[in-house]
Design a protein around this motif. Structure first.
Motif, PDB file in Angstrom:
ATOM      1  N   LEU A  25       0.854  -1.191   0.000  1.00 39.45           N
ATOM      2  CA  LEU A  25       0.000   0.000   0.000  1.00 39.45           C
ATOM      3  C   LEU A  25       0.885   1.234   0.000  1.00 39.45           C
ATOM      4  O   LEU A  25       1.570   1.512   0.979  1.00 39.45           O
ATOM      5  CB  LEU A  25      -0.921   0.009   1.226  1.00 39.45           C
ATOM      6  CG  LEU A  25      -1.809  -1.222   1.420  1.00 39.45           C
ATOM      7  CD1 LEU A  25      -2.726  -1.037   2.626  1.00 39.45           C
ATOM      8  CD2 LEU A  25      -2.628  -1.502   0.166  1.00 39.45           C
ATOM      9  N   THR A  97      -6.587   3.032  -4.978  1.00 42.78           N
ATOM     10  CA  THR A  97      -6.406   3.488  -3.595  1.00 42.78           C
ATOM     11  C   THR A  97      -7.152   2.580  -2.637  1.00 42.78           C
ATOM     12  O   THR A  97      -8.330   2.279  -2.853  1.00 42.78           O
ATOM     13  CB  THR A  97      -6.953   4.932  -3.445  1.00 42.78           C
ATOM     14  OG1 THR A  97      -6.259   5.771  -4.356  1.00 42.78           O
ATOM     15  CG2 THR A  97      -6.758   5.465  -2.034  1.00 42.78           C
ATOM     16  N   ALA A  98      -6.474   2.140  -1.589  1.00 41.17           N
ATOM     17  CA  ALA A  98      -7.134   1.340  -0.547  1.00 41.17           C
ATOM     18  C   ALA A  98      -8.004   2.257   0.301  1.00 41.17           C
ATOM     19  O   ALA A  98      -7.570   3.328   0.724  1.00 41.17           O
ATOM     20  CB  ALA A  98      -6.080   0.667   0.326  1.00 41.17           C
ATOM     21  N   VAL A 110      -8.475  -6.108   1.684  1.00 43.26           N
ATOM     22  CA  VAL A 110      -8.275  -4.678   1.422  1.00 43.26           C
ATOM     23  C   VAL A 110      -9.276  -4.244   0.358  1.00 43.26           C
ATOM     24  O   VAL A 110      -9.317  -4.803  -0.738  1.00 43.26           O
ATOM     25  CB  VAL A 110      -6.826  -4.410   0.931  1.00 43.26           C
ATOM     26  CG1 VAL A 110      -6.650  -2.943   0.560  1.00 43.26           C
ATOM     27  CG2 VAL A 110      -5.813  -4.819   2.003  1.00 43.26           C
ATOM     28  N   THR A 112     -10.660  -1.410  -2.216  1.00 43.66           N
ATOM     29  CA  THR A 112     -10.091  -0.278  -2.950  1.00 43.66           C
ATOM     30  C   THR A 112     -11.172   0.403  -3.782  1.00 43.66           C
ATOM     31  O   THR A 112     -12.312  -0.064  -3.840  1.00 43.66           O
ATOM     32  CB  THR A 112      -8.969  -0.744  -3.905  1.00 43.66           C
ATOM     33  OG1 THR A 112      -9.585  -1.387  -5.046  1.00 43.66           O
ATOM     34  CG2 THR A 112      -8.028  -1.730  -3.234  1.00 43.66           C
ATOM     35  N   VAL A 124       2.556  -2.017   4.534  1.00 42.92           N
ATOM     36  CA  VAL A 124       1.896  -0.716   4.653  1.00 42.92           C
ATOM     37  C   VAL A 124       2.951   0.380   4.497  1.00 42.92           C
ATOM     38  O   VAL A 124       3.852   0.511   5.336  1.00 42.92           O
ATOM     39  CB  VAL A 124       1.179  -0.586   6.009  1.00 42.92           C
ATOM     40  CG1 VAL A 124       0.512   0.781   6.128  1.00 42.92           C
ATOM     41  CG2 VAL A 124       0.153  -1.708   6.185  1.00 42.92           C
ATOM     42  N   THR A 126       1.998   3.763   3.475  1.00 43.07           N
ATOM     43  CA  THR A 126       1.052   4.815   3.068  1.00 43.07           C
ATOM     44  C   THR A 126       1.540   6.228   3.381  1.00 43.07           C
ATOM     45  O   THR A 126       0.838   7.202   3.084  1.00 43.07           O
ATOM     46  CB  THR A 126      -0.324   4.584   3.737  1.00 43.07           C
ATOM     47  OG1 THR A 126      -0.107   4.308   5.126  1.00 43.07           O
ATOM     48  CG2 THR A 126      -1.058   3.408   3.124  1.00 43.07           C
TER      49      THR A 126
END
Ligand code: NAP
Length: 325
Positions: A25, A97-98, A110, A112, A124, A126
């Protein structure tokens, strides 16, 4: 929680859920370095880019401290190189995009913008976003003179007066960058000494375009179609004043992008995800890398290093899980 690798070919799609061994992500240096390492382990990682392809580094005009580039390299150019290298070994970079994660069972789910993933391991990465001053006029005039990115918006301030708020490395680095365009750069800091490193301080103090306003905060941004004036307050005396300007650049630190992990991954009081030196979180198979867990170093090289480490650990995790399956 039980782990199962059965039926997980990568990346496959069944019942609308794409099943992957490694889901990354974020597409900043941490995410793309993780993708490179996972790809070279033949895990066919999928990277969800999020809204900012290349992360914050891509917004930096020139990166001068990433080894291997003695003349510096553009932030977005470096991101493209990272991506190209990861893709060469089989990483799949999805412009997606999650929005939410369900880490209560494994594989991890997850959701999205475009569908759902079931991930054996999650990295992760992000990142973090710039903090706001939270003063009147700031939101209304964002894009009309208020900015959080000198590289993105500096060009619009050719021969104009700009103000920078902050006393850290970012404020000085971006302030120095703005001198390429602006007629003057006024750095407003709430104290009388800077947090920024000495090299940047010396450069800023000797730049004829830069001046400092000490012990002051901006309390309001004034303007209708564009920024015209800032209201200031002296932090020592409380005295109020006004300063005419064409632009306001705010560099007062960052907040990690960890909202969707609240209650699922352990975090510190500022929202940075807790990790050990192996980039492991409180959940098996969930690793972190970069500014989402690091409020201290915040460098391209340290984030990329953490991304590599997280992918190595994800590889070990999958190897162990397949032995035990
Ligand atoms: P930072 O070091 O946390 O500095 C934030 C600055 O904003 C501080 O001077 C702080 O004031 C001020 N500030 C915070 N909240 C404020 C508010 N509400 N109103 C007014 N001022 C406020 O953040 P940063 O500059 O983004 O740097 C973060 C990290 O990245 C640091 O570790 C830095 O070394 C690193 N970095 C490195 C480079 C480089 O090496 N080239 C470049 C950029 C960033 P106080 O000082 O009073 O707290």
């Amino acid at each position: 929680m039980s782990f199962s690798l059965s039926g997980l070919s990568t990346p496959s799609k069944a019942g609308g859920e794409k099943k992957v061994k490694v889901l990354v992500l974020g597409s900043g240096p941490a995410g793309l370095a993780a993708a490179l390492y996972a790809a070279r382990a033949e895990l066919e990682p999928v990277v969800l880019t999020g809204t900012e392809l290349g992360g914050q580094a891509a917004l930096t005009h020139t990166i001068e401290n990433y080894p291997g580039f003695p003349d510096g390299v553009g932030g977005s150019e470096l991101g493209e190189l990272f991506q190209k290298q990861a893709e060469r070994f089989g990483a799949k970079v999805e412009f997606d995009t999650a929005n939410s994660v369900d880490l209560s069972s494994h594989p991890y789910k997850v959701s999205t913008d475009n569908g759902e993933y079931l991930a054996e391991t999650l990295i992760v990465a992000t990142g973090a976003r710039p903090n706001h001053l939270d003063i009147p006029g700031e939101v209304e005039l964002t894009g009309k003179g208020v900015s959080y990115c000198a590289t993105c918006d500096g060009w619009f301030f050719k021969e104009k007066r700009v103000v920078v708020v902050g006393g850290g490395d970012s404020a000085l680095e971006e302030g120095l960058f703005l001198t390429r365009f602006a007629e003057s750069v006024t750095i407003i800091h709430r104290r009388d000494s800077l947090r920024a490193g000495k090299v940047l301080q010396n450069r800023a103090f000797s730049d004829p375009k830069i001046k400092f306003v000490w012990n002051s905060v901006v309390t309001e941004v004034v303007g209708t179609e564009k920024v015209t004036t800032l209201k200031l307050k002296d932090t020592q005396t409380g005295a109020e004043s006004a300063l005419e300007t064409d632009g306001l650049f705010i560099f007062i630190g960052h907040t990690p992008n960890t909202q969707m992990f609240r209650g699922q991954l352990e975090m510190d009081e500022l929202g940075y995800i807790n990790a050990n030196h192996l980039m492991e979180t409180n959940l098996p198979g969930v690793f972190v890398a970069g500014e989402v867990t690091d409020s201290h170093f915040r460098q391209v090289i340290t984030s990329a290093g953490m991304g590599a480490a997280a992918a190595i650990q994800a590889t070990h995790f999958l190897e162990k899980a397949s032995v035990n399956a």
